[in-house]
Design an enzyme around this catalytic site. Sequence first.
Site, PDB file in Angstrom:
ATOM      1  N   ASP A 142       2.629   5.346  -7.161  1.00  0.00           N
ATOM      2  CA  ASP A 142       3.890   5.262  -6.414  1.00  0.00           C
ATOM      3  C   ASP A 142       5.111   5.055  -7.286  1.00  0.00           C
ATOM      4  O   ASP A 142       6.231   5.064  -6.783  1.00  0.00           O
ATOM      5  CB  ASP A 142       3.805   4.124  -5.389  1.00  0.00           C
ATOM      6  CG  ASP A 142       2.919   4.527  -4.240  1.00  0.00           C
ATOM      7  OD1 ASP A 142       2.987   5.697  -3.863  1.00  0.00           O
ATOM      8  OD2 ASP A 142       2.159   3.682  -3.747  1.00  0.00           O
ATOM      9  N   HIS A 146       0.878  -1.185   0.000  1.00  0.00           N
ATOM     10  CA  HIS A 146       0.000   0.000   0.000  1.00  0.00           C
ATOM     11  C   HIS A 146       0.908   1.224   0.000  1.00  0.00           C
ATOM     12  O   HIS A 146       1.635   1.442  -0.961  1.00  0.00           O
ATOM     13  CB  HIS A 146      -0.932  -0.115   1.208  1.00  0.00           C
ATOM     14  CG  HIS A 146      -2.075   0.836   1.237  1.00  0.00           C
ATOM     15  ND1 HIS A 146      -2.431   1.627   0.189  1.00  0.00           N
ATOM     16  CD2 HIS A 146      -2.970   1.130   2.233  1.00  0.00           C
ATOM     17  CE1 HIS A 146      -3.489   2.363   0.516  1.00  0.00           C
ATOM     18  NE2 HIS A 146      -3.822   2.082   1.768  1.00  0.00           N
ATOM     19  N   HIS A 202      -2.462  -2.521  -9.896  1.00  0.00           N
ATOM     20  CA  HIS A 202      -3.392  -1.937  -8.936  1.00  0.00           C
ATOM     21  C   HIS A 202      -4.616  -2.813  -8.867  1.00  0.00           C
ATOM     22  O   HIS A 202      -5.033  -3.369  -9.880  1.00  0.00           O
ATOM     23  CB  HIS A 202      -3.778  -0.512  -9.368  1.00  0.00           C
ATOM     24  CG  HIS A 202      -4.330   0.294  -8.250  1.00  0.00           C
ATOM     25  ND1 HIS A 202      -5.653   0.258  -7.889  1.00  0.00           N
ATOM     26  CD2 HIS A 202      -3.719   1.134  -7.386  1.00  0.00           C
ATOM     27  CE1 HIS A 202      -5.831   1.056  -6.856  1.00  0.00           C
ATOM     28  NE2 HIS A 202      -4.680   1.600  -6.527  1.00  0.00           N
TER      29      HIS A 202
END
Length: 430
Positions: free
Chosen positions: A365, A270, A309
Amino acid sequence: MTQPNNSLTVTDNRTGTTYEVPIEDGTVRATAFRQMKVDESDFGLMTYDPAFMNTASCRSAITYLDGDNGVLEYRGYPIETLAEHSTYLEVAYLLVHGDLPNSAQLDEWTHQITIHTFVHENIKAFMQGFRYDAHPMGMLLASVGALSTFYPDATQIEDPHSRHIQTIRLIAKMPTLAAFAFRHCLGQPYNYPDNDLQYPGNFLGMLYKMTELKYEPDPRIERALDILFILHADHEQNCSTTAVRSVGSSQVDPYSAVAAGVGALYGPLHGGANEAVLRMLQRIGSREEVPAFIAGVKAGNERLMGFGHRVYKNYDPRARIIKSACDDVFEVTGTSPLLNIATELEKIALEDEYFVSRKLYPNVDFYSGLIYEALGMPMEMFPVMFAIPRTSGWIAQWLEMVSDPEQKISRPRQIYTGERGRSYVPLDQR
Ligand code: CMC
């Protein structure tokens, strides 16, 4: 109103009984299956959904996400528009209140947040008690939880005024806690907030101010950070938001619920992913090593961090915006050799059948860690940088949950797989 044909006809082949299950908003209620029993003593049919792969746990009007088409909207506004025209504090207002503020509302909101940036001196003393090498995310988790002991009124979650003031406090104090954690890692004195600065500039000052009388943030860096904050503010029912809602459903105070969110965000799948991306890029070392690394990923040796994802099966719209923020930051700080490796990785992965067939694209990210590194942050700070803006999303979701009459304490069912009714054998006979 349920349309007559807006339903599911289910025949339980164990009994031959047919049931009509209403379909509402493209969903069926899991509890509707409880009426399907083999006999009167039967508990009734349950649904099994580890990791909530196909289960909605709430109704929410905060964030809209269409993973197949790469769409993200906060309260109906596309993320691209907000990143271009808004500030993070404006977006935080939008998430919490449901509408963009007018200028008087924004001034008041900004003023309230600005005057709540300080923390009690005992919080500072509490953080000084951590070891010299404490992970800043662990420090953030503990200190935001500790805030509940400073604000006993936060337990009054039924009181709208109390909810409002805790909302302000959480958004205001999170950067202060984060910056204290950063300075602690460096063994440097903590900087107090400077209320003359804007939200991101004040945070940069608390991180980096040394002996200068007044910290003056570079406006390009300040804006890039504000954009990162906007992009990370909410993402509907992700792991940490689910943690906040789940813990908050016990009617605990919001600081404790947000501490649970920080804990969930700490994990490498995460919020810890940006830290993992940078470690991966450093390990790869050069552009030439990229093909060998990709081969290892395809062989199942490891994952390409910053890719994939649960919801996006298309380019994460946030990744696109971050990539251009990257350019602005590198213009100020000078480029990073890791950027070359990241660009090469992205290029190869986007053409490779393994990633294409699994719909694995860069996520938020993949590039954010490069920006944080360029800003001089140690990798341990990366998930902290995610937690600061996500606080507005967590609190908006928490506010929505506590006002939702359909919500109850979170309590999933299980399929019991263990033994039953075992005979107890005394210790000396085992
Ligand atoms: N690298 C290589 N293969 C992958 C990756 C990856 N990053 N992600 C998924 N796969 C493969 C996976 O092995 C599986 O292949 P197969 O069908 O052959 O077994 C397939 O793709 C589906 O993967 P999954 O694990 O079922 O997907 P998931 O929805 O459970 O996982 C994820 C989502 C984000 C945890 C995963 O993609 C991942 O681990 N990514 C790397 C970590 C990362 O970047 N996390 C940040 C997420 S964005 C920030 C946030 O919102 O928290």
